[in-house]
Write a protein that holds these residues in place. Structure first.
Motif, short mmCIF file in Angstrom:
data_model
loop_
_atom_site.label_atom_id
_atom_site.label_comp_id
_atom_site.label_asym_id
_atom_site.label_seq_id
_atom_site.Cartn_x
_atom_site.Cartn_y
_atom_site.Cartn_z
N UNK A 121 -12.91 -52.05 -38.73
CA UNK A 121 -12.33 -50.83 -38.16
C UNK A 121 -10.96 -50.50 -38.75
N UNK A 122 -10.33 -51.43 -39.48
CA UNK A 122 -9.01 -51.14 -40.04
C UNK A 122 -8.83 -51.89 -41.35
N UNK A 123 -8.29 -51.20 -42.34
CA UNK A 123 -7.95 -51.81 -43.62
C UNK A 123 -6.45 -51.62 -43.81
N UNK A 124 -5.75 -52.72 -44.08
CA UNK A 124 -4.30 -52.66 -44.26
C UNK A 124 -3.93 -53.27 -45.61
N UNK A 125 -3.19 -52.52 -46.44
CA UNK A 125 -2.73 -53.10 -47.71
C UNK A 125 -1.60 -54.10 -47.43
N UNK A 126 -1.14 -54.78 -48.46
CA UNK A 126 0.02 -55.67 -48.33
C UNK A 126 1.20 -54.84 -47.81
N UNK A 127 2.15 -55.49 -47.13
CA UNK A 127 3.30 -54.77 -46.58
C UNK A 127 4.15 -54.11 -47.66
N UNK A 128 4.24 -54.77 -48.83
CA UNK A 128 5.01 -54.23 -49.94
C UNK A 128 4.14 -54.23 -51.18
N UNK A 129 4.11 -53.12 -51.90
CA UNK A 129 3.34 -53.04 -53.14
C UNK A 129 4.24 -52.53 -54.25
N UNK A 130 3.86 -52.87 -55.48
CA UNK A 130 4.58 -52.40 -56.65
C UNK A 130 3.65 -51.49 -57.44
N UNK A 131 4.04 -50.22 -57.56
CA UNK A 131 3.21 -49.22 -58.24
C UNK A 131 4.03 -48.49 -59.29
N UNK A 132 3.35 -48.02 -60.32
CA UNK A 132 4.01 -47.29 -61.39
C UNK A 132 4.11 -45.81 -61.05
N UNK A 133 5.26 -45.22 -61.36
CA UNK A 133 5.47 -43.78 -61.16
C UNK A 133 4.77 -43.06 -62.30
N UNK A 134 3.84 -42.16 -61.95
CA UNK A 134 3.10 -41.43 -62.99
C UNK A 134 3.65 -40.04 -63.24
N UNK A 135 4.38 -39.49 -62.27
CA UNK A 135 4.92 -38.14 -62.47
C UNK A 135 6.12 -37.94 -61.55
N UNK A 136 7.23 -37.53 -62.15
CA UNK A 136 8.42 -37.14 -61.40
C UNK A 136 9.32 -36.33 -62.33
N UNK A 137 10.24 -35.60 -61.76
CA UNK A 137 11.20 -34.84 -62.57
C UNK A 137 12.07 -35.83 -63.34
N UNK A 138 12.49 -35.49 -64.55
CA UNK A 138 13.34 -36.42 -65.31
C UNK A 138 14.71 -36.55 -64.66
N UNK A 139 15.29 -37.76 -64.80
CA UNK A 139 16.64 -37.99 -64.28
C UNK A 139 17.66 -37.28 -65.15
N UNK A 140 18.79 -36.95 -64.59
CA UNK A 140 19.85 -36.25 -65.32
C UNK A 140 21.02 -37.21 -65.47
N UNK A 141 21.67 -37.18 -66.61
CA UNK A 141 22.82 -38.06 -66.83
C UNK A 141 23.86 -37.81 -65.74
#
Length: 185
Positions: A121-141
């Motif tokens: 009845x319930x699936x729970x992932x690990x409390x903390x996961x490490x995932x790669x960012x696939x899309x975000x705005x570029x950082x600015x200096x």
């Protein structure tokens, strides 16, 4: 059997054909009248929560919840397949059972699955996961860690707010209980 006076946070019990978990409880002894137990309960099968009161002498059947660590294998579009790491038995689960966990799980990740009378009845992932960012705005200096936030999408398709210095390709740590950014790895 468990009496209402013995209910504590985290205890599971059966009431009216449904299984409930105690979220919060308070034993109340008013100046006049009999004592009672005020509880906030959550249905483990449907996820609905409510508040109610019990007489301390009421009795309920204690629910036995089985917990297994299983590996997420793959999805065929309709069903999601998990494997028991001890017996290598595979079980298919429907989307409504695994939907929340999919935000943080990739193939071959380990999840904790809860069962009641053999039914998951319930699936729970690990409390903390490490995932790669696939899309975000570029950082600015000049962006600093104390600056603002921006949205980022990780490899599972989940979108969350991250600090301005996080870039596409970075691996970040996420708290799966809240869905919040923790740190860059």
């Amino acid at each position: 059997m468990i009496s209402a006076g013995d209910l504590r946070k985290g205890v599971t019990f059966v009431m009216d054909g449904d299984v409930y978990e105690i979220i919060d409880f308070q034993h109340v002894k008013p100046g006049k009248g009999a004592a009672f137990v005020r509880v906030k309960i959550k249905s483990v099968l449907t996820g609905g929560a409510r508040e109610t009161t019990f007489n301390p002498s009421e009795k309920f059947e204690k629910a036995v919840i089985e917990t297994k660590e299983m590996q997420y294998l793959y999805s065929d579009g309709e069903l999601y397949y998990f494997m028991d790491n001890e017996t290598y038995e595979q079980i298919p689960l429907e989307k409504d059972v695994v939907e929340d966990a999919l935000n943080f799980m990739r193939e071959n990740d380990v999840a904790v699955i809860n069962f009641y009378k053999g039914k998951p009845f319930r699936v729970a992932p690990a409390n903390f996961v490490e995932l790669e960012v696939t899309q975000t705005e570029p950082g600015v200096k000049g962006d600093t860690s104390s600056g603002g936030n921006k949205p980022a999408t990780v490899e599972t398709g989940f979108t969350l707010n991250v600090p301005l210095f996080v870039n596409t390709g970075d691996v970040i740590r996420i708290d799966t209980r809240t869905g919040e950014y923790m740190s860059r790895v």
